[in-house]
Design a protein around this motif. Structure first.
Motif, PDB file in Angstrom:
ATOM      1  N   GLY A 316       0.775  -1.226   0.000  1.00 54.72           N
ATOM      2  CA  GLY A 316       0.000   0.000   0.000  1.00 54.72           C
ATOM      3  C   GLY A 316       0.809   1.279   0.000  1.00 54.72           C
ATOM      4  N   ILE A 317       2.129   1.184  -0.091  1.00 57.78           N
ATOM      5  CA  ILE A 317       2.994   2.370  -0.036  1.00 57.78           C
ATOM      6  C   ILE A 317       3.469   2.739  -1.437  1.00 57.78           C
ATOM      7  CG2 ILE A 317       5.158   3.317   0.861  1.00 57.78           C
ATOM      8  CD1 ILE A 317       4.821   1.542   3.298  1.00 57.78           C
ATOM      9  N   LEU A 318       3.364   4.026  -1.768  1.00 60.91           N
ATOM     10  CA  LEU A 318       3.857   4.538  -3.056  1.00 60.91           C
ATOM     11  C   LEU A 318       5.297   4.995  -2.857  1.00 60.91           C
ATOM     12  CD1 LEU A 318       0.657   4.874  -3.132  1.00 60.91           C
ATOM     13  CD2 LEU A 318       1.078   6.672  -4.804  1.00 60.91           C
ATOM     14  N   ARG A 319       6.219   4.376  -3.598  1.00 54.72           N
ATOM     15  CA  ARG A 319       7.641   4.709  -3.448  1.00 54.72           C
ATOM     16  C   ARG A 319       8.192   5.301  -4.738  1.00 54.72           C
ATOM     17  NH1 ARG A 319       7.247  -0.039  -0.336  1.00 54.72           N
ATOM     18  NH2 ARG A 319       8.002   0.220   1.809  1.00 54.72           N
ATOM     19  N   ALA A 320       9.105   6.247  -4.575  1.00 54.25           N
ATOM     20  CA  ALA A 320       9.778   6.852  -5.723  1.00 54.25           C
ATOM     21  C   ALA A 320      11.221   6.372  -5.767  1.00 54.25           C
ATOM     22  CB  ALA A 320       9.730   8.372  -5.619  1.00 54.25           C
ATOM     23  N   ALA A 321      11.693   6.102  -6.977  1.00 53.87           N
ATOM     24  CA  ALA A 321      13.079   5.675  -7.156  1.00 53.87           C
ATOM     25  C   ALA A 321      13.662   6.368  -8.382  1.00 53.87           C
ATOM     26  CB  ALA A 321      13.172   4.162  -7.318  1.00 53.87           C
TER      27      ALA A 321
END
Length: 407
Positions: A316-321
């Protein structure tokens, strides 16, 4: 006069105090009326100063909390739905977002920083609507569902333009719009079909695997269509020649989603084990690089810049890379349940995400324009720290950021 009992206890515990000192203290307390008044005024002044200092401290904290609450909205409010949202799609030129739900409907919402407003409910499919897409001009909306139908709808009027019933032998899982007339669909059993809405039958039908087609992508030239799915294979199709171009080695995981970067020269593929695989475009046989994006399954991704991807999935977590070089940037936002789909608005200002708790959330990602140019390629990454770093769009603020103005 106010008595400070902390000092009183301290005096009693002091073994070095003499009886004469004690008598002196008592005599000091029995001062003349004028001296007593001066002492009391002095004590009151001290108490007032102390209370004022405490009040200042409290005021600063209260001010900081109020400042956070009173900040103007920088993203639309969430949309809470009655039914499970399977897919979302932003209109290519207007502030409209389409929501496909599990009962077969497509909901059209207008959005702004102040509100999200339902403008139309289209009852299109008899079973779960699995994918919804706009054409490049935003005039036609395509949808497909578990009922095996492909439907083209006029966005302005909401009227049906074309419908292919039983377009596949198995339920359709994915749809990709190529233009206002052509779409590609992939089903639960690994069959891919190309359709022209002006014709009655599919242009071609290719069996490329034995499991569901999870995602499909093509470049601007539309020469190759790349498909991935549950069988762990990346398959490319020559759209002009209507044949399979190449197939990758089989990975020991489901391949779930894809995105194009670096002027469409790099293809990023997500997987159910949390890994990313990087391919050179047109070299789909074997990946050129891989790295762990997260511990949980990656269900969806969206390119934000030529270098930055946002992904989400099971946790459920939106991560940026940042992909070039590979570096975790932090948390963009969060849901309490798994995220099903992501999309980016026509102006690149927002992304939206839908989760298993029937809600659609918006996140302002305009800050990535500056972050993209500030990545230090020589900086040694603290991956553990960066993975939990909350970026400006996150609902949860870093404590150090919140209290930074109080020191």
């Amino acid at each position: 006069m106010t008595v400070d009992f902390r000092d009183f206890d301290k005096d009693l515990s002091d073994d070095s105090i003499s009886s004469s000192d004690a008598e002196t203290d008592i005599n000091d307390d029995n001062m003349s009326s004028s001296g007593g008044e001066d002492g009391e005024e002095q004590q009151n002044d001290n108490n007032q100063d102390e209370n004022h200092d405490n009040s200042d401290d409290e005021d600063e904290v209260v001010k900081a909390i109020k400042a956070e609450k009173n900040k103007p909205r920088d993203h639309p409010p969430s949309i809470k739905c009655d039914d499970f949202i399977v897919d979302i799609s932003f209109h290519p030129s207007k502030n409209i977002i389409a929501l496909a739900n599990i009962v077969g409907d497509v909901l059209l919402y207008e959005y702004s920083n102040d509100e999200t407003k339902l403008v139309n409910t289209l009852e299109l499919h008899t079973k779960a609507c699995r994918d919804v897409e706009f054409d490049n001009e935003g005039l036609i909306m395509f949808s497909t569902a578990k009922d095996k139908a492909i439907i083209a709808t006029d966005v302005e009027t909401g009227k049906l333009k074309q419908c292919f019933e039983n377009a596949h032998e198995d339920p359709i899982y994915k749809l990709l719009a190529l233009d206002s007339n052509k779409v590609v669909t992939g089903d639960d059993s690994g069959t891919v079909k190309l359709w022209d809405m002006r014709k009655q039958n599919a242009i071609f039908s290719l069996k490329i695997g034995e499991d569901y087609i999870s995602d499909m992508i093509t470049s601007e030239a539309q020469k190759y269509l790349v498909c991935c799915g549950g069988d762990g294979t990346l398959t490319s199709i020559d759209l002009k020649g209507s044949k399979i171009y190449t197939s990758s080695e089989q990975y020991e995981t489901e391949l779930t989603c894809m995105g194009l970067f670096r002027s469409e020269t790099k293809l990023l593929v997500g997987s159910s084990v949390g890994k990313f695989y990087l391919f050179n475009w047109k070299e789909f046989g074997l990946h050129s690089d891989e790295y762990v994006g997260q511990k949980h399954s990656i269900q969806c991704m969206i390119p934000i810049t030529q270098n930055i991807v946002i992904s989400s999935g099971e946790d459920g977590i939106l991560r940026a890379a940042h992909m070039f070089p590979q570096r975790q940037l932090g948390i963009v936002g969060q849901h309490s349940l798994p995220v099903e789909a992501l999309d980016i608005s026509h102006d690149g200002r927002y992304i939206a995400s839908c989760s298993h708790d029937n809600d659609v959330k918006f996140w302002n990602i305009s800050y990535f324009e500056s972050i993209d140019t500030l990545i230090d390629v020589n900086h040694k990454q603290n991956k553990k720290k960066d993975m939990i770093n909350n970026l400006p769009s996150s609902n949860i603020k870093n404590a150090s950021d919140f209290f930074s103005g109080l020191v």
